[in-house]
Design a protein around this motif. Structure first.
Motif, PDB file in Angstrom:
ATOM      1  N   MET A   1       0.816  -1.157   0.024  1.00 60.35           N
ATOM      2  CA  MET A   1       0.120   0.128  -0.173  1.00 60.35           C
ATOM      3  C   MET A   1       0.939   0.998   0.042  1.00 60.35           C
ATOM      4  SD  MET A   1      -2.925   0.942   2.710  1.00 60.35           S
ATOM      5  CE  MET A   1      -3.543  -0.581   2.653  1.00 60.35           C
ATOM      6  N   TYR A   2       0.528   2.181  -0.760  1.00 50.02           N
ATOM      7  CA  TYR A   2       1.348   3.417  -1.151  1.00 50.02           C
ATOM      8  C   TYR A   2       0.621   4.624  -0.808  1.00 50.02           C
ATOM      9  CZ  TYR A   2       4.213   0.066  -3.838  1.00 50.02           C
ATOM     10  OH  TYR A   2       4.944  -1.029  -4.069  1.00 50.02           O
ATOM     11  N   GLY A   3       1.360   5.464  -0.101  1.00 50.14           N
ATOM     12  CA  GLY A   3       0.805   6.901   0.167  1.00 50.14           C
ATOM     13  C   GLY A   3      -0.162   6.731   1.644  1.00 50.14           C
ATOM     14  N   TYR A   4      -0.960   5.716   1.570  1.00 54.60           N
ATOM     15  CA  TYR A   4      -1.537   5.570   2.949  1.00 54.60           C
ATOM     16  C   TYR A   4      -0.964   4.706   3.616  1.00 54.60           C
ATOM     17  CZ  TYR A   4      -5.224   7.445  -0.217  1.00 54.60           C
ATOM     18  OH  TYR A   4      -5.934   8.316  -1.093  1.00 54.60           O
ATOM     19  N   GLN A   5      -1.261   4.704   5.047  1.00 57.30           N
ATOM     20  CA  GLN A   5      -0.898   3.701   6.059  1.00 57.30           C
ATOM     21  C   GLN A   5      -1.860   2.403   6.190  1.00 57.30           C
ATOM     22  OE1 GLN A   5       1.951   4.037   6.367  1.00 57.30           O
ATOM     23  NE2 GLN A   5       2.860   5.748   8.065  1.00 57.30           N
ATOM     24  N   GLY A   6      -2.942   2.875   5.742  1.00 57.00           N
ATOM     25  CA  GLY A   6      -3.875   1.648   5.729  1.00 57.00           C
ATOM     26  C   GLY A   6      -4.622   1.583   6.996  1.00 57.00           C
ATOM     27  N   LYS A   7      -4.529   2.373   7.966  1.00 60.23           N
ATOM     28  CA  LYS A   7      -5.174   1.834   9.363  1.00 60.23           C
ATOM     29  C   LYS A   7      -5.815   3.318   9.690  1.00 60.23           C
ATOM     30  CE  LYS A   7      -2.786  -2.014  10.507  1.00 60.23           C
ATOM     31  NZ  LYS A   7      -3.240  -2.422   9.499  1.00 60.23           N
ATOM     32  N   VAL A   8      -6.952   2.816  10.494  1.00 66.57           N
ATOM     33  CA  VAL A   8      -7.831   3.803  11.100  1.00 66.57           C
ATOM     34  C   VAL A   8      -7.629   3.715  12.671  1.00 66.57           C
ATOM     35  CG1 VAL A   8     -10.098   4.918  11.531  1.00 66.57           C
ATOM     36  CG2 VAL A   8      -9.060   4.350   9.019  1.00 66.57           C
ATOM     37  N   LEU A   9      -7.514   4.655  13.352  1.00 61.03           N
ATOM     38  CA  LEU A   9      -7.658   4.324  14.840  1.00 61.03           C
ATOM     39  C   LEU A   9      -8.783   5.024  15.230  1.00 61.03           C
ATOM     40  CD1 LEU A   9      -5.989   3.783  17.471  1.00 61.03           C
ATOM     41  CD2 LEU A   9      -5.120   6.232  17.732  1.00 61.03           C
ATOM     42  N   ARG A  10      -9.582   4.057  15.929  1.00 60.11           N
ATOM     43  CA  ARG A  10     -10.835   4.329  16.560  1.00 60.11           C
ATOM     44  C   ARG A  10     -10.820   4.630  18.193  1.00 60.11           C
ATOM     45  NH1 ARG A  10     -15.914   4.680  14.538  1.00 60.11           N
ATOM     46  NH2 ARG A  10     -15.320   3.359  12.812  1.00 60.11           N
ATOM     47  N   ILE A  11     -11.039   5.823  18.717  1.00 55.73           N
ATOM     48  CA  ILE A  11     -10.973   5.849  20.053  1.00 55.73           C
ATOM     49  C   ILE A  11     -12.368   6.120  20.493  1.00 55.73           C
ATOM     50  CG2 ILE A  11     -10.074   7.312  22.083  1.00 55.73           C
ATOM     51  CD1 ILE A  11      -7.768   7.928  20.077  1.00 55.73           C
ATOM     52  N   ASP A  12     -12.937   5.044  21.324  1.00 58.63           N
ATOM     53  CA  ASP A  12     -14.236   5.404  22.039  1.00 58.63           C
ATOM     54  C   ASP A  12     -13.906   5.967  23.484  1.00 58.63           C
ATOM     55  OD1 ASP A  12     -16.541   5.062  23.485  1.00 58.63           O
ATOM     56  OD2 ASP A  12     -17.062   3.333  22.357  1.00 58.63           O
ATOM     57  N   LEU A  13     -14.225   7.028  23.798  1.00 57.68           N
ATOM     58  CA  LEU A  13     -13.990   7.659  25.119  1.00 57.68           C
ATOM     59  C   LEU A  13     -15.038   7.451  26.014  1.00 57.68           C
ATOM     60  CD1 LEU A  13     -12.953  11.343  24.003  1.00 57.68           C
ATOM     61  CD2 LEU A  13     -11.534   9.472  24.873  1.00 57.68           C
ATOM     62  N   SER A  14     -16.255   7.053  25.688  1.00 58.00           N
ATOM     63  CA  SER A  14     -17.325   6.734  26.825  1.00 58.00           C
ATOM     64  C   SER A  14     -16.831   5.256  27.261  1.00 58.00           C
ATOM     65  CB  SER A  14     -18.553   6.424  25.898  1.00 58.00           C
ATOM     66  OG  SER A  14     -19.082   7.548  25.452  1.00 58.00           O
ATOM     67  N   LYS A  15     -16.533   4.401  26.681  1.00 60.82           N
ATOM     68  CA  LYS A  15     -15.883   2.888  26.945  1.00 60.82           C
ATOM     69  C   LYS A  15     -14.421   3.116  27.414  1.00 60.82           C
ATOM     70  CE  LYS A  15     -18.970   0.365  24.248  1.00 60.82           C
ATOM     71  NZ  LYS A  15     -19.228  -0.205  22.901  1.00 60.82           N
ATOM     72  N   GLY A  16     -13.581   4.198  27.107  1.00 61.97           N
ATOM     73  CA  GLY A  16     -12.060   4.175  27.468  1.00 61.97           C
ATOM     74  C   GLY A  16     -11.259   3.287  26.594  1.00 61.97           C
ATOM     75  N   VAL A  17     -11.735   2.955  25.666  1.00 63.09           N
ATOM     76  CA  VAL A  17     -11.033   1.834  24.652  1.00 63.09           C
ATOM     77  C   VAL A  17     -10.580   2.399  23.236  1.00 63.09           C
ATOM     78  CG1 VAL A  17     -11.904  -0.198  25.855  1.00 63.09           C
ATOM     79  CG2 VAL A  17     -13.120   0.687  23.940  1.00 63.09           C
TER      80      VAL A  17
END
Lengths: 596, 74
Positions: free
Chosen positions: A1-17
C-alpha cells in the motif's frame, strides 16, 4: 500500500478503549484523504441531525496521502466534525508538525467518539495507544499544556490540544497543535471539549511507502522550482508572510473596517505587513517540509509567539477600528493561548462594538470595559474575557450571530451560516461574494480563494467588479481547493502549482494515473458530499446568502464606492454549473455521476 | 505635472513609501516606474486611485498610482 498507512485508529471515550481498523483503500482513493476522506467516514457514521456537542457527534483527525511525504508542504491534517457554530460539516485544516507525526505513527485517520466522564488525553506512540488522565492540564492554556505533556510522553512527540475556550465549549474554539498552529474555524475545539478530550500527543517511526520514488523525486524537484520561482511563494510570502495583504486589500477599498461599515481603513499602514517585518518579527516559523515559510514569530513587550496572520491583523485591527500593532499581536497571542479562532473572535468583538455604537448593548452590561471602535487595550481584554467566558465575554463566546440575534438584529453579524466573514468586503469582489455565500462551512475565504484572480492576478487577472464568468471560476476554485485540502498539502502551493502538478505528485505517491480533470472531479465529489450533509442537517439553500448590508447598502466611499454584492445574479448560474436544481439541491443524476 | 505614487513591500527599499513624481509629456504608470527605476517584471499589481490600472493607462491630474511586487496570502 502506497501513500496511505492503511489504518484507522478508533477511540471510544465513553468506554475508554481504542482499536485499529483497516482503511478501505478504494474509498480512500475516491475521497483522497484529509477533508474528503474525513467527511466520507464522518457522514457514513454520524446522523446529520446530531447535536454537535453531544457524545453522539464524532471528531476525526485525517491526514492526506501526501502528508508525511517529501512533497512540498506535505504536513497538513484536517479536523472533521459537525460544527457547533454553523450546524454544517466542519473541516478545519492545520499545518505545523503534528499531522506528519500522526502519519508516521501508522494511522491515516483518528476517529474519536463518545464522551469521557473526566478530562483525558490520548498518548500515541506507534501501536501503543493510551487514554490518560488530564486533570492536571485541564484549565491550562495551550503553551503550558504542551510543555507539561511533553515531559510525560515519549521524546519527540507532537502535541495537539485545546485551550480553556474549547473546554468551556465556545463556538469559536480552535484545535491547536505545536503551540501556535490552529485548526481554527467552525468551533472544532468545542467538540473536543464536549468529549472531555484535552489533547492528543503523537510520536511515530513508520515511513510512508512511495509507489514510484524516482517519479516523485522528479516531480518534487519540479514543484519546488515552481514555488521558488513564483513571485508570491518565492518572494512575497517568505519575506512578509500573509500580513503583506493589509496594504493591498486596503488600497483597493476592500478592507472591511468597523464591522464592515467602511471598506477602507485610514490607519491600515500602521498595521501593515511591512511594519510587522520591520519592527516585531523575530523569526520565521515554517511548517513541516515547507519551502515557503510564511509563518511569523513576533515579539512585543513580554509576549512572543506565532503569528499574527493577515486575517488576524484585520480582525483585531481594521475590523475593530484598531491601528495599534502591539495590541493586535497581544490579541493574537491570547487567542493561541486560550485556543480561539482569531477571525471569529475579532469579528465578534467588532460586531459587539457596532451593537454598542447603535445602543443595543448598554454600559451596565460591560463591567466597566469599553466597547468603542478603536480602543486597542479593550480589544485585548475582551479577547481574554472571551477565552475565559468571563462577564460579557461569556455571551460573546457564542459568536457574533447569536450575540446580535439576542438583541433582535442578527443582520449586524457579518457572517454566513453563522460563521464570521474574513477580511475581504464582497461588495468589492463579486466572485468572492458568491464563494462566501456558497461555502460549505459558512463564512470562509479558503474554500475558494477568489482573491487570487480578482485582486492578485493569479493565475490571471479578473475585473473584481464584474460578474461575467465568475460562477464558473468559483466552482473550479472550490473543487480544486477541496482536492488540495484532501491531499495533505497547503493551499498556498496553489499560487505556484496547477491541477496537473497535484495529479503528478499524487500519482507518484499512491500509484494512480490521475489527470488534472480527475483532480477537479474528486474535488467536486467532495464538495457535493459536504453539500448533501448540510442539506440533510437542515442548512437549506436559503442560507446561501450574505448579510443584508452587503447585499443592499452600497459601499459609501473609497475606490469601491457604489458597489453591492450582486449575489442574486450569480447564484442561479452557479447552481446550474454545479448541476443542481434551480433551488440549489444536488440532483440524483449529478450524485450518480459523481458516485456519491 | 506631479503625481502621487505609493510603493509597497520590497519596492520601498531605497525608494521610500510615498512620493511625488514629476512626469514630462508621457503621463503613464510606465513613465513612473521608469523614473523610479522599477523593473516591469517587479510590478505585479498596479492600481490607479485604488482601481486596476495598466502600465500604459493615461493618467489624469490628481491620479494616485500604487505599485505592488508579487505578494499574496490569506
Amino acid at each position: 500500500m502506497y501513500g496511505y498507512q492503511g489504518k484507522v485508529l478508533r477511540i471510544d471515550l465513553s468506554k475508554g478503549v481504542s482499536k485499529v481498523e483497516d482503511l478501505n483503500l478504494e474509498e480512500a482513493k475516491k475521497f483522497i484523504g484529509g477533508r474528503g476522506l474525513g467527511t466520507k467516514l464522518f457522514v457514513d457514521e454520524v446522523s446529520p441531525s446530531v447535536d454537535a456537542l453531544s457524545p453522539e457527534n464524532k471528531i476525526l483527525f485525517a491526514t492526506g496521502p501526501l502528508t508525511g511525504t517529501p512533497t512540498p508542504t506535505g504536513g497538513r491534517y484536517m479536523v472533521v466534525t459537525k460544527s457547533p457554530l454553523t450546524g454544517t460539516i466542519a473541516s478545519s485544516n492545520s499545518g505545523g508538525y503534528w499531522g506528519a507525526e500522526l502519519k508516521f505513527s501508522g494511522y491515516d485517520v483518528i476517529i474519536v467518539e463518545g464522551r469521557s466522564e473526566k478530562p483525558v488525553y490520548v498518548m500515541i506512540e506507534d501501536d501503543q495507544v493510551e487514554i490518560r488522565d488530564a486533570a492536571h492540564v485541564w484549565g491550562k492554556v495551550v503553551s503550558e499544556t504542551t510543555e507539561t505533556l511533553l515531559k510525560e510522553v515519549p521524546e519527540k512527540s507532537r502535541v495537539l490540544t485545546i485551550g480553556p475556550a474549547g473546554e468551556k465549549l465556545s463556538n469559536m474554539a480552535a484545535v491547536m497543535n505545536d503551540v501556535s498552529r490552529a485548526a481554527g474555524r467552525s468551533g472544532v475545539g468545542a467538540v473536543m471539549g464536549s468529549k472531555n478530550l484535552k489533547a492528543i500527543t503523537v510520536r511515530g517511526t513508520n515511513k510512508v511507502a512511495i509507489a514510484n520514488e524516482e517519479a516523485l523525486k522528479a516531480v518534487v524537484k519540479d514543484c519546488n522550482a515552481k514555488i521558488r520561482e513564483n513571485g508570491v511563494t518565492g518572494q512575497g510570502l517568505p519575506t512578509y508572510g500573509t500580513a503583506v495583504l493589509v496594504n493591498i486589500i486596503n488600497e483597493g477599498g476592500v478592507f472591511p473596517t468597523n464591522n464592515f461599515q467602511l471598506s477602507q481603513f485610514s490607519e491600515a499602514e500602521d498595521t501593515s505587513g511591512e511594519l510587522l517585518a520591520e519592527k516585531y518579527l523575530t523569526k520565521k516559523d515554517p511548517c513541516y517540509r515547507c519551502p515557503i515559510a510564511c509563518g511569523r514569530y513576533c515579539k512585543v513587550d513580554d509576549i512572543e509567539g506565532g503569528g499574527p496572520e493577515y486575517e488576524t491583523i484585520w480582525a483585531f485591527g481594521g475590523d475593530c477600528g484598531v491601528s495599534d500593532m502591539p495590541s493586535i499581536i497581544k490579541s493574537n497571542f491570547w487567542c493561541n493561548e486560550y485556543g480561539l479562532d482569531t477571525i471569529s473572535t475579532g469579528a465578534t468583538i467588532a460586531a459587539a462594538m457596532e451593537l454598542y455604537q447603535k445602543g443595543f448593548i448598554k454600559d451596565e452590561d460591560l463591567d466597566g470595559l469599553s466597547l468603542d471602535f478603536g480602543d486597542s487595550d479593550a480589544v485585548v481584554e475582551w479577547t481574554k474575557r472571551i477565552g475565559q467566558r468571563a462577564g460579557f465575554g461569556d455571551k460573546m463566546a457564542e459568536g457574533s450571530y447569536r450575540l446580535a440575534d439576542s438583541y433582535g438584529v442578527p443582520e449586524l453579524s457579518m457572517s454566513v451560516k453563522k460563521q464570521e466573514l474574513p477580511a475581504y468586503d464582497p461588495r468589492a469582489i463579486q466572485g468572492q461574494g458568491l464563494q462566501y455565500a456558497t461555502s460549505n462551512r459558512g463564512g470562509c475565504h479558503v474554500r475558494g480563494y477568489l482573491i487570487s484572480p480578482e485582486i492578485l492576478g493569479l493565475p490571471e487577472k479578473l475585473d473584481r467588479f464584474t460578474i461575467e464568468g465568475k460562477a464558473a471560476w468559483v466552482k473550479i476554485f472550490q473543487d480544486f481547493t477541496a482536492f488540495i485540502d484532501s491531499s495533505g498539502l497547503c493551499l498556498f502551493t496553489s499560487f505556484a502549482m496547477g491541477a496537473g502538478d497535484y495529479a503528478a505528485m499524487t500519482n507518484a505517491v499512491i500509484g494512480t494515473e490521475w489527470t488534472a480533470d480527475d483532480v477537479l472531479l474528486a474535488g467536486e465529489r467532495i464538495w457535493n458530499l459536504e453539500r448533501v450533509f448540510n442539506l440533510d442537517a437542515g442548512v437549506d439553500p436559503s442560507q446561501d446568502t450574505l448579510p443584508k448590508r452587503l447585499l443592499e447598502d452600497p459601499i459609501a466611499e473609497g475606490p469601491s464606492k457604489g458597489n453591492v454584492a450582486r449575489l442574486s445574479e450569480l447564484l442561479p448560474e452557479y447552481y446550474e454549473l454545479r448541476g443542481w436544481s434551480t433551488d440549489g439541491i444536488p440532483t440524483q443524476e449529478r450524485k450518480g455521476l459523481l458516485k456519491i | 505635472m506631479e503625481f502621487k505614487v505609493r510603493l509597497f513591500a520590497t519596492l520601498r527599499k531605497d525608494r521610500g513609501r510615498e512620493m511625488m513624481v514629476e512626469l514630462g509629456e508621457e503621463w503613464t504608470a510606465r513613465a513612473v516606474i521608469d523614473q523610479l527605476k522599477i523593473d516591469e517584471k517587479d510590478v505585479a499589481i498596479l492600481m490607479i486611485n485604488g482601481r486596476d490600472g495598466l502600465l500604459d493607462t493615461k493618467l489624469i491630474e490628481g491620479d494616485i498610482v500604487s505599485i505592488f511586487p508579487p505578494v499574496g496570502g490569506g
